[in-house]
Motif scaffolding. Sequence first.
Motif, PDB file in Angstrom:
ATOM      1  N   CYS A 166     -67.050 -14.082   6.432  1.00  0.00           N
ATOM      2  CA  CYS A 166     -66.451 -12.753   6.610  1.00  0.00           C
ATOM      3  C   CYS A 166     -65.259 -12.795   7.569  1.00  0.00           C
ATOM      4  O   CYS A 166     -64.876 -11.776   8.149  1.00  0.00           O
ATOM      5  N   PHE A 167     -64.675 -13.970   7.742  1.00  0.00           N
ATOM      6  CA  PHE A 167     -63.531 -14.170   8.634  1.00  0.00           C
ATOM      7  C   PHE A 167     -63.834 -13.706  10.059  1.00  0.00           C
ATOM      8  O   PHE A 167     -62.959 -13.236  10.773  1.00  0.00           O
ATOM      9  N   GLY A 168     -65.095 -13.844  10.460  1.00  0.00           N
ATOM     10  CA  GLY A 168     -65.450 -13.418  11.803  1.00  0.00           C
ATOM     11  C   GLY A 168     -66.856 -13.806  12.188  1.00  0.00           C
ATOM     12  O   GLY A 168     -67.502 -13.121  12.973  1.00  0.00           O
ATOM     13  N   SER A 169     -67.350 -14.923  11.668  1.00  0.00           N
ATOM     14  CA  SER A 169     -68.734 -15.325  11.889  1.00  0.00           C
ATOM     15  C   SER A 169     -69.156 -15.358  13.357  1.00  0.00           C
ATOM     16  O   SER A 169     -70.279 -14.971  13.673  1.00  0.00           O
ATOM     17  N   PRO A 170     -68.291 -15.791  14.296  1.00  0.00           N
ATOM     18  CA  PRO A 170     -68.721 -15.852  15.699  1.00  0.00           C
ATOM     19  C   PRO A 170     -69.113 -14.499  16.285  1.00  0.00           C
ATOM     20  O   PRO A 170     -69.746 -14.447  17.333  1.00  0.00           O
ATOM     21  N   PHE A 171     -68.736 -13.413  15.593  1.00  0.00           N
ATOM     22  CA  PHE A 171     -68.961 -12.082  16.152  1.00  0.00           C
ATOM     23  C   PHE A 171     -69.915 -11.230  15.309  1.00  0.00           C
ATOM     24  O   PHE A 171     -70.013 -10.021  15.506  1.00  0.00           O
ATOM     25  N   LEU A 172     -70.609 -11.877  14.362  1.00  0.00           N
ATOM     26  CA  LEU A 172     -71.462 -11.134  13.435  1.00  0.00           C
ATOM     27  C   LEU A 172     -72.940 -11.357  13.740  1.00  0.00           C
ATOM     28  O   LEU A 172     -73.498 -12.399  13.381  1.00  0.00           O
ATOM     29  N   PRO A 173     -73.603 -10.409  14.366  1.00  0.00           N
ATOM     30  CA  PRO A 173     -75.028 -10.565  14.656  1.00  0.00           C
ATOM     31  C   PRO A 173     -75.909 -10.499  13.416  1.00  0.00           C
ATOM     32  O   PRO A 173     -77.000 -11.074  13.398  1.00  0.00           O
ATOM     33  N   LEU A 174     -75.478  -9.795  12.376  1.00  0.00           N
ATOM     34  CA  LEU A 174     -76.277  -9.654  11.165  1.00  0.00           C
ATOM     35  C   LEU A 174     -75.911 -10.751  10.167  1.00  0.00           C
ATOM     36  O   LEU A 174     -74.911 -11.448  10.326  1.00  0.00           O
ATOM     37  N   ALA A 175     -76.718 -10.897   9.134  1.00  0.00           N
ATOM     38  CA  ALA A 175     -76.447 -11.903   8.109  1.00  0.00           C
ATOM     39  C   ALA A 175     -75.144 -11.584   7.388  1.00  0.00           C
ATOM     40  O   ALA A 175     -74.866 -10.415   7.082  1.00  0.00           O
ATOM     41  N   PRO A 176     -74.296 -12.601   7.111  1.00  0.00           N
ATOM     42  CA  PRO A 176     -73.020 -12.362   6.433  1.00  0.00           C
ATOM     43  C   PRO A 176     -73.171 -11.581   5.132  1.00  0.00           C
ATOM     44  O   PRO A 176     -72.297 -10.782   4.770  1.00  0.00           O
ATOM     45  N   ALA A 177     -74.273 -11.796   4.418  1.00  0.00           N
ATOM     46  CA  ALA A 177     -74.483 -11.115   3.139  1.00  0.00           C
ATOM     47  C   ALA A 177     -74.470  -9.595   3.310  1.00  0.00           C
ATOM     48  O   ALA A 177     -74.059  -8.865   2.392  1.00  0.00           O
ATOM     49  N   LYS A 178     -74.906  -9.111   4.459  1.00  0.00           N
ATOM     50  CA  LYS A 178     -74.921  -7.667   4.711  1.00  0.00           C
ATOM     51  C   LYS A 178     -73.501  -7.101   4.703  1.00  0.00           C
ATOM     52  O   LYS A 178     -73.222  -6.093   4.056  1.00  0.00           O
ATOM     53  N   TYR A 179     -72.603  -7.777   5.420  1.00  0.00           N
ATOM     54  CA  TYR A 179     -71.213  -7.307   5.473  1.00  0.00           C
ATOM     55  C   TYR A 179     -70.521  -7.491   4.118  1.00  0.00           C
ATOM     56  O   TYR A 179     -69.747  -6.631   3.686  1.00  0.00           O
ATOM     57  N   ALA A 180     -70.812  -8.612   3.464  1.00  0.00           N
ATOM     58  CA  ALA A 180     -70.202  -8.884   2.170  1.00  0.00           C
ATOM     59  C   ALA A 180     -70.643  -7.860   1.125  1.00  0.00           C
ATOM     60  O   ALA A 180     -69.840  -7.392   0.307  1.00  0.00           O
ATOM     61  N   GLU A 181     -71.910  -7.518   1.160  1.00  0.00           N
ATOM     62  CA  GLU A 181     -72.440  -6.515   0.230  1.00  0.00           C
ATOM     63  C   GLU A 181     -71.735  -5.171   0.432  1.00  0.00           C
ATOM     64  O   GLU A 181     -71.348  -4.508  -0.545  1.00  0.00           O
TER      65      GLU A 181
END
Length: 528
Positions: free
Chosen positions: A392-407
């Motif tokens: 998500c071009f910001g993994s170091p700052f994402l507490p939740l699973a990437p799939a959540k933001y991608a969805e």
Amino acid sequence: MKTVERSLIKELNEHNNMHINLSVAQLVEKILRYQEGSLTSTGAIRATTGKYTGRSPEDKFIVKDEVCADFVDWGKVNRPIEEKVFDNLYRKVIDYLKEKDELYQFQGFAGADKNYRLPIQVINEYAWHNLFSRQLFITPTDEELENHQAEFTVVSAPNFKADPAVDGTNSETFILISFKKRVVLIGGTEYAGEIKKSIFSVMNYLLPKRDVLSMHCSANVGLEGDVALFFGLSGTGKTTLSADPYRRLIGDDEHGWSPNGVFNIEGGCYAKCINLSEEKEPQIFNAIRYGSVLENVVLNEKSRIPDYDDTTLTENTRAAYPLENIDNIVSPSVAGHPNTIIFLTADASGTLPPISKLTKEQAMYHFLSGYTSKLAGTERGVTEPQATFSACFGSPFLPLAPAKYAEMLGEKIDMYNSNVFLVNTGWTGGSYGVGNRMKLSYTRAMIHSALEGELNSMETVKDEIFGLEIPMHVPGVPDEVLIPKKTWNDQTAYEETAKSLALKFHENFKKFNNASDPIKEAGPVYQG
């Protein structure tokens, strides 16, 4: 939301010399009085951060407790730390700060949309860090201050160093987030970016719970109200490319996308300064004036003129300034739903096309992949570009699973018919060390064409290795620049390098095995 636990914070607030919401002028006086920084020829403050000139991702932890244990995507990025470890350090840091002659507190907000903003406070050991916080976050009106109740607090004590053997940290540096106590604890590093990014991490946890997609992107809006998002990691050009004289800036780094549209999370900009010039980036260059903070920029000893080309201290030189220092901004920093989404990558291999139009499936693939080359200085120990995949071009700052933001992003692309492009601001004519960085003028021309809709019907050619649709012509850009293979002198080296990168994409995407088949098949054509 409940307000932050106040027992220990109250002890700091009762400090005899806790300076609350000092003006810019008052903070500048404090900084110069205590020699925390220097006054530059532009009126900005220049400060240096010692041995830590970038983020310390290995030293960032989230307290694993009953509040967040079932929600955080635990792993290498979101490292768990026990509650008792946090509590012990919290007590130590508070006791340490209570002994200081003077402390500084900023009260403000994260989030320009009043429906989704987070009231915060930042308590600093240094006046220059407090000035940084004042310029980066949203400053309340006098009326808003009367009713301000912080729901999250950052406590920053850069001169307090942890003892890993005793305190349970990874090193002397620590960035600890407690969602239960609603406190961020920072120590052992003077790099101000930790303050900014810790609040971004907090927002990335809180906003999706309110049906708001939090995004590591810049955003601007055209004269006709068309909104554009620019995703990308540090050094890919988010700040530079969103600062467009013909479009109004919403923000340069962190945004939320709610049912109402896009809003800036911050009140300022944190721009990279390396090789900054008035000719190439006039908006940023001229925004650095009185009240701004320059970080690790070398000054001429006599004239105090900043030398933006000097990398003696670090390549990760920075400028923090309020949005108001840019003429054409949106105020307040809110706008409608995005028409165009740009994924920025600084590809050090020199094989990705400078621009390509993505299908929805390709957009989801590349959003989850988040490929770029980590540039020198943005993190400790990085001295030359390294291929990296940051979800998500910001993994170091994402507490939740990437799939959540991608969805959430996929749903919004469908809902608002957003066009998505992948733009390579990295190398052309060869890999790093052989080729050259893509000309900014070319990138601006490509993005202009994308925003104007000129590329939606442009004839394309399919890249044989990556499967990306490349426009055959973009006004203002030589046709041969658009096809990476044509810019390389050594065609064999190109093939080998491009195929190597394609395999890295496939290897990285294995961790998203729950993705749908259409998304998995949207990656590079070359399979090895």
